[in-house]
Scaffold this motif. Structure first.
Motif, PDB file in Angstrom:
ATOM      1  N   ALA A  56       0.835  -1.208   0.000  1.00 27.87           N
ATOM      2  CA  ALA A  56       0.000   0.000   0.000  1.00 27.87           C
ATOM      3  C   ALA A  56       0.867   1.254   0.000  1.00 27.87           C
ATOM      4  CB  ALA A  56      -0.943  -0.016   1.202  1.00 27.87           C
ATOM      5  N   LEU A  57       1.927   1.257   0.793  1.00 25.81           N
ATOM      6  CA  LEU A  57       2.839   2.401   0.823  1.00 25.81           C
ATOM      7  C   LEU A  57       3.505   2.603  -0.541  1.00 25.81           C
ATOM      8  CD1 LEU A  57       4.328   4.644   2.330  1.00 25.81           C
ATOM      9  CD2 LEU A  57       5.964   2.921   3.121  1.00 25.81           C
ATOM     10  N   HIS A  58       3.929   1.530  -1.161  1.00 23.43           N
ATOM     11  CA  HIS A  58       4.546   1.633  -2.493  1.00 23.43           C
ATOM     12  C   HIS A  58       3.568   2.196  -3.529  1.00 23.43           C
ATOM     13  CE1 HIS A  58       8.612   0.135  -2.212  1.00 23.43           C
ATOM     14  NE2 HIS A  58       8.192  -0.774  -1.347  1.00 23.43           N
ATOM     15  N   VAL A  59       2.331   1.781  -3.467  1.00 22.78           N
ATOM     16  CA  VAL A  59       1.332   2.276  -4.424  1.00 22.78           C
ATOM     17  C   VAL A  59       1.092   3.770  -4.220  1.00 22.78           C
ATOM     18  CG1 VAL A  59      -1.110   2.143  -5.080  1.00 22.78           C
ATOM     19  CG2 VAL A  59       0.233   0.058  -4.849  1.00 22.78           C
ATOM     20  N   VAL A  60       0.989   4.210  -2.982  1.00 20.54           N
ATOM     21  CA  VAL A  60       0.799   5.643  -2.711  1.00 20.54           C
ATOM     22  C   VAL A  60       1.957   6.449  -3.311  1.00 20.54           C
ATOM     23  CG1 VAL A  60       0.771   7.383  -0.871  1.00 20.54           C
ATOM     24  CG2 VAL A  60      -0.661   5.348  -0.677  1.00 20.54           C
ATOM     25  N   LEU A  61       3.180   5.988  -3.104  1.00 17.76           N
ATOM     26  CA  LEU A  61       4.352   6.684  -3.657  1.00 17.76           C
ATOM     27  C   LEU A  61       4.328   6.686  -5.189  1.00 17.76           C
ATOM     28  CD1 LEU A  61       7.133   5.332  -1.260  1.00 17.76           C
ATOM     29  CD2 LEU A  61       6.079   7.609  -1.230  1.00 17.76           C
ATOM     30  N   ALA A  62       3.972   5.559  -5.788  1.00 17.57           N
ATOM     31  CA  ALA A  62       3.946   5.455  -7.251  1.00 17.57           C
ATOM     32  C   ALA A  62       2.864   6.332  -7.860  1.00 17.57           C
ATOM     33  CB  ALA A  62       3.742   3.998  -7.664  1.00 17.57           C
ATOM     34  N   VAL A  63       1.675   6.323  -7.261  1.00 17.06           N
ATOM     35  CA  VAL A  63       0.576   7.141  -7.781  1.00 17.06           C
ATOM     36  C   VAL A  63       0.916   8.624  -7.639  1.00 17.06           C
ATOM     37  CG1 VAL A  63      -1.839   7.802  -7.398  1.00 17.06           C
ATOM     38  CG2 VAL A  63      -1.209   5.394  -7.516  1.00 17.06           C
ATOM     39  N   ALA A  64       1.551   8.998  -6.547  1.00 14.29           N
ATOM     40  CA  ALA A  64       1.958  10.404  -6.371  1.00 14.29           C
ATOM     41  C   ALA A  64       2.961  10.804  -7.451  1.00 14.29           C
ATOM     42  CB  ALA A  64       2.555  10.612  -4.983  1.00 14.29           C
ATOM     43  N   ALA A  65       3.931   9.934  -7.739  1.00 13.16           N
ATOM     44  CA  ALA A  65       4.910  10.234  -8.786  1.00 13.16           C
ATOM     45  C   ALA A  65       4.240  10.319 -10.153  1.00 13.16           C
ATOM     46  CB  ALA A  65       6.000   9.165  -8.805  1.00 13.16           C
ATOM     47  N   GLY A  66       3.320   9.400 -10.427  1.00 16.62           N
ATOM     48  CA  GLY A  66       2.608   9.421 -11.708  1.00 16.62           C
ATOM     49  C   GLY A  66       1.716  10.635 -11.843  1.00 16.62           C
ATOM     50  N   SER A  67       1.127  11.081 -10.751  1.00 16.20           N
ATOM     51  CA  SER A  67       0.262  12.253 -10.796  1.00 16.20           C
ATOM     52  C   SER A  67       1.066  13.512 -11.124  1.00 16.20           C
ATOM     53  CB  SER A  67      -0.472  12.431  -9.466  1.00 16.20           C
ATOM     54  OG  SER A  67      -1.337  11.331  -9.254  1.00 16.20           O
ATOM     55  N   VAL A  68       2.306  13.568 -10.693  1.00 14.87           N
ATOM     56  CA  VAL A  68       3.177  14.700 -11.030  1.00 14.87           C
ATOM     57  C   VAL A  68       3.424  14.732 -12.534  1.00 14.87           C
ATOM     58  CG1 VAL A  68       5.520  15.629 -10.750  1.00 14.87           C
ATOM     59  CG2 VAL A  68       4.250  14.840  -8.754  1.00 14.87           C
ATOM     60  N   ARG A  74      -0.840   8.036 -17.185  1.00 12.76           N
ATOM     61  CA  ARG A  74      -1.624   7.782 -18.410  1.00 12.76           C
ATOM     62  C   ARG A  74      -3.102   8.067 -18.208  1.00 12.76           C
ATOM     63  NH1 ARG A  74      -2.468   6.142 -22.974  1.00 12.76           N
ATOM     64  NH2 ARG A  74      -3.634   4.435 -23.808  1.00 12.76           N
ATOM     65  N   TYR A  75      -3.658   7.613 -17.117  1.00  8.08           N
ATOM     66  CA  TYR A  75      -5.104   7.720 -16.921  1.00  8.08           C
ATOM     67  C   TYR A  75      -5.528   8.959 -16.138  1.00  8.08           C
ATOM     68  CZ  TYR A  75      -5.526   3.053 -18.815  1.00  8.08           C
ATOM     69  OH  TYR A  75      -5.485   1.963 -19.642  1.00  8.08           O
ATOM     70  N   ASP A  76      -4.600   9.623 -15.466  1.00 12.43           N
ATOM     71  CA  ASP A  76      -4.910  10.809 -14.667  1.00 12.43           C
ATOM     72  C   ASP A  76      -6.118  10.557 -13.758  1.00 12.43           C
ATOM     73  OD1 ASP A  76      -4.629  13.335 -13.649  1.00 12.43           O
ATOM     74  OD2 ASP A  76      -5.637  14.336 -15.312  1.00 12.43           O
ATOM     75  N   ASP A  77      -6.110   9.389 -13.142  1.00 14.78           N
ATOM     76  CA  ASP A  77      -7.177   8.970 -12.232  1.00 14.78           C
ATOM     77  C   ASP A  77      -6.507   8.242 -11.056  1.00 14.78           C
ATOM     78  OD1 ASP A  77      -9.409   8.007 -10.937  1.00 14.78           O
ATOM     79  OD2 ASP A  77     -10.276   7.030 -12.693  1.00 14.78           O
ATOM     80  N   PRO A  78      -5.888   9.017 -10.155  1.00 14.37           N
ATOM     81  CA  PRO A  78      -5.067   8.396  -9.118  1.00 14.37           C
ATOM     82  C   PRO A  78      -5.815   7.406  -8.218  1.00 14.37           C
ATOM     83  CG  PRO A  78      -5.200  10.786  -8.801  1.00 14.37           C
ATOM     84  CD  PRO A  78      -5.902  10.458 -10.075  1.00 14.37           C
ATOM     85  N   LEU A  79      -7.061   7.680  -7.914  1.00 15.74           N
ATOM     86  CA  LEU A  79      -7.802   6.790  -7.029  1.00 15.74           C
ATOM     87  C   LEU A  79      -8.052   5.432  -7.688  1.00 15.74           C
ATOM     88  CD1 LEU A  79      -9.045   6.622  -4.239  1.00 15.74           C
ATOM     89  CD2 LEU A  79     -11.160   7.536  -5.177  1.00 15.74           C
ATOM     90  N   SER A  80      -8.501   5.438  -8.937  1.00 16.38           N
ATOM     91  CA  SER A  80      -8.757   4.177  -9.649  1.00 16.38           C
ATOM     92  C   SER A  80      -7.476   3.394  -9.884  1.00 16.38           C
ATOM     93  CB  SER A  80      -9.449   4.462 -10.989  1.00 16.38           C
ATOM     94  OG  SER A  80     -10.681   5.094 -10.787  1.00 16.38           O
ATOM     95  N   VAL A  81      -6.407   4.105 -10.271  1.00 18.20           N
ATOM     96  CA  VAL A  81      -5.120   3.444 -10.498  1.00 18.20           C
ATOM     97  C   VAL A  81      -4.594   2.866  -9.186  1.00 18.20           C
ATOM     98  CG1 VAL A  81      -2.696   3.818 -11.124  1.00 18.20           C
ATOM     99  CG2 VAL A  81      -4.520   4.795 -12.537  1.00 18.20           C
ATOM    100  N   GLY A  82      -4.645   3.647  -8.120  1.00 24.51           N
ATOM    101  CA  GLY A  82      -4.168   3.180  -6.823  1.00 24.51           C
ATOM    102  C   GLY A  82      -4.937   1.965  -6.333  1.00 24.51           C
ATOM    103  N   LEU A  83      -6.257   2.007  -6.483  1.00 21.27           N
ATOM    104  CA  LEU A  83      -7.084   0.882  -6.056  1.00 21.27           C
ATOM    105  C   LEU A  83      -6.761  -0.376  -6.856  1.00 21.27           C
ATOM    106  CD1 LEU A  83      -9.406  -0.168  -4.278  1.00 21.27           C
ATOM    107  CD2 LEU A  83     -10.993   0.595  -6.061  1.00 21.27           C
ATOM    108  N   GLY A  84      -6.669  -0.247  -8.173  1.00 19.38           N
ATOM    109  CA  GLY A  84      -6.344  -1.405  -9.009  1.00 19.38           C
ATOM    110  C   GLY A  84      -4.980  -1.986  -8.681  1.00 19.38           C
TER     111      GLY A  84
END
Length: 193
Positions: free
Chosen positions: A48-60, A133-143
């Protein structure tokens, strides 16, 4: 609002890419030695921690122009496909045994193992790419987190049985083909968009 389509795509890509990874084998080893729920608590928290970090980086990355993001994610997906296809089989890493079976010792061992082993891993980079790619951090993080938890659960509880039924090489090839398709698609959109 969560997009089920984005969540499903991310789940499939991350699940397939993580199955042949050494951390699934590490989860299997921990799961055979210790109480599965304790192992899963630690491993799940680390993922979960890794996903939060990855989604934050992707959102940037979404702050960049769309064509650049598509080209960058396309190249990174193609690189990920190449890594999966070209890497040699990884030996199971030795997992140090905690001195006792307490929740904190076992879950802590699982957390630290995954935290260190997965940092900068292919699936973390892929999750960042998918977030961009998807600019949808919640959906990407959940998946992504559901996929990683599913692989961890399979590794901890039923890894041996799965590997007897489905060859690891086949799983790796399917993951590489999915990433190759996503890479080509992203590059196509970058060129035509």
């Amino acid at each position: 609002m969560i997009s089920l389509t984005v969540t499903a795509v991310v789940f499939g890509v991350v699940f397939l890419a993580e199955l042949p990874d050494k951390t699934a084998l590490a989860g299997l080893v921990l799961g055979t030695r210790y109480r599965a729920s304790y192992v899963f608590a630690g491993v799940g928290a680390a993922f979960a921690l890794h996903v939060v970090l990855a989604v934050a980086a992707g959102s940037v990355l979404t702050l960049l122009p769309q064509q650049i993001v598509q080209a960058l994610t396309g190249v990174l997906f193609l690189g990920g496909a190449a890594v999966l296809l070209l890497r040699k089989g990884e030996d199971e890493e030795e997992v140090r045994k905690p001195e006792n079976q307490s929740f904190w010792k076992v879950s802590g061992a699982g957390f630290m193992l995954i935290l260190v082993a997965e940092f900068g891993d292919l699936t973390q980079i892929m999750t960042a790419n998918l977030a961009a790619r998807y600019d949808d951090p919640l959906s990407v993080g959940l998946g992504a987190v559901l996929a990683l938890w599913a692989v961890a659960g399979l590794g901890i509880v039923g890894g041996k049985a799965l590997m007897k039924k489905v060859p690891l090489r086949l799983i790796t090839q399917i993951a590489a083909l999915v990433m190759l398709a996503l890479g080509v698609w992203s590059l196509w959109e970058a060129v035509t968009g």
